[in-house]
Design an enzyme around this catalytic site. Sequence first.
Site, PDB file in Angstrom:
ATOM      1  N   ASP A   1      -3.710   1.241   9.979  1.00  0.00           N
ATOM      2  CA  ASP A   1      -4.898   2.090  10.159  1.00  0.00           C
ATOM      3  C   ASP A   1      -5.352   2.057  11.596  1.00  0.00           C
ATOM      4  O   ASP A   1      -5.892   3.051  12.109  1.00  0.00           O
ATOM      5  CB  ASP A   1      -6.015   1.639   9.226  1.00  0.00           C
ATOM      6  CG  ASP A   1      -5.676   2.009   7.799  1.00  0.00           C
ATOM      7  OD1 ASP A   1      -4.921   1.258   7.162  1.00  0.00           O
ATOM      8  OD2 ASP A   1      -6.111   3.083   7.359  1.00  0.00           O
TER       9      ASP A   1
ATOM     10  N   CYS B   1       0.828  -1.202   0.000  1.00  0.00           N
ATOM     11  CA  CYS B   1       0.000   0.000   0.000  1.00  0.00           C
ATOM     12  C   CYS B   1       0.872   1.266   0.000  1.00  0.00           C
ATOM     13  O   CYS B   1       2.016   1.231  -0.468  1.00  0.00           O
ATOM     14  CB  CYS B   1      -0.964  -0.020   1.192  1.00  0.00           C
ATOM     15  SG  CYS B   1      -2.325   1.161   1.048  1.00  0.00           S
TER      16      CYS B   1
HETATM   17  O1  LIG Z   1      -3.801   1.002   4.614  1.00  0.00           O
HETATM   18  C1  LIG Z   1      -3.395   2.114   4.360  1.00  0.00           C
HETATM   19  C2  LIG Z   1      -4.173   3.071   3.511  1.00  0.00           C
HETATM   20  O2  LIG Z   1      -5.425   2.575   3.105  1.00  0.00           O
HETATM   21  P1  LIG Z   1      -6.367   3.483   2.169  1.00  0.00           P
HETATM   22  O3  LIG Z   1      -5.606   3.762   0.926  1.00  0.00           O
HETATM   23  O4  LIG Z   1      -7.584   2.629   1.950  1.00  0.00           O
HETATM   24  O5  LIG Z   1      -6.693   4.732   2.957  1.00  0.00           O
HETATM   25  C3  LIG Z   1      -2.131   2.624   4.978  1.00  0.00           C
HETATM   26  O6  LIG Z   1      -1.191   1.599   5.108  1.00  0.00           O
HETATM   27  C4  LIG Z   1      -2.446   3.161   6.371  1.00  0.00           C
HETATM   28  O7  LIG Z   1      -3.558   4.039   6.318  1.00  0.00           O
HETATM   29  C5  LIG Z   1      -1.279   3.916   6.971  1.00  0.00           C
HETATM   30  O8  LIG Z   1      -1.018   5.081   6.217  1.00  0.00           O
HETATM   31  P2  LIG Z   1      -0.281   6.350   6.904  1.00  0.00           P
HETATM   32  O9  LIG Z   1       1.015   5.813   7.433  1.00  0.00           O
HETATM   33  O10 LIG Z   1      -0.091   7.333   5.787  1.00  0.00           O
HETATM   34  O11 LIG Z   1      -1.149   6.836   7.999  1.00  0.00           O
END
Ligand SMILES: O=C(COP(=O)(O)O)[C@H](O)[C@H](O)COP(=O)(O)O
Length: 339
Positions: free
Chosen positions: A202, A133
Amino acid sequence: MVTGEPSVVPAVESTAEDISEMRIRGAATIADAAAAALATQADRSAADTPAAFRRELRTAARTLYETRPTAVSLPNALRYVLRGVDGDTVAALRTSTIERAESFQRDLAAAQDTLGEIGANRLRDGDVVMTHCHSTDALSCLEAALESGTELEAIVKETRPRKQGHITARQLREWDVPVTLIADNAARRYLDRADHVLVGADSIAADGSVVNKIGTSGLAVNARERGVPVMVAAQTIKLHPDTMTGHTVEIEMRDERELLSDEERASITGAADADGADGDGPDAVATDDGLRVENPAFDVTPPRYVDAIVTERGQFPPESIVTLMRELFGETTDEPWET
Ligand SMILES: O=C(COP(=O)(O)O)[C@H](O)[C@H](O)COP(=O)(O)O
């Protein structure tokens, strides 16, 4: 919006829509945008009494809260801002809301930088890091390592269905990191070349389970089997206080069209065009064609597959994260927008 509720300023509605539609995405970015939206609500509110101002702010918070259910950084951000709203006049309430939102945004950015420095200590010159991701917390670790002169390579998983791996690849190429982009299905094969798996989160549950983009858990199980350590970069805003009292984290189910277009569905089921064979595709998705599509956006990685959770307060084995949660949140989990 629920009928009879006070109105919120258009900027709050548009931020909520951007979060729902994933134009604003990723747990930290969502939290930042939600705090900014509350500040805008405060700034532009036409409320003429403190009570009306507070009602509007709670409605704004609820509107933002109801966009995506899995990233706890969103309610944590809203809670943080609302708890700092203070004053006996509309002017004082406005100022305190804006200041609180701004201090939240500053802390968020600072926490990410600190976390990055800590996470970078786990990375050695020449290491190959596999990502899943797009996580700004995870990238912060890579950025800090690169800034201190550590040379890294990345294997970037595409991350179906939304392909957030492309965002990660773009960022890493901007930093001049050699990137190998792979289909999600190829991950186990490429783990042979990886020194670390690095992902964001998340939500982190009290037992150390990591909720992150769908596919993280399978990656972590494969990484354990291959002996590749799994590092989760997650600011403390990702700790889910409700899980201390037995609640589970809701996994968002997204629209099936992210996986399968109406045309693709029709080609599988053989459904005819509702208005005849006019060649412009089906007019409606059949609901009784025997084909069910499910599109969970996140999954849960049990703590035994995670080596370290890196936060701005240090790195933790997943099983001990509950200690930090108690220290930061106590046991209270009431929602200020529900009062
Ligand atoms: O799973 C996702 C995003 O999912 P989506 O694209 O569905 O929002 C990321 O790994 C976390 O949110 C952490 O991101 P961060 O470290 O930027 O908080």
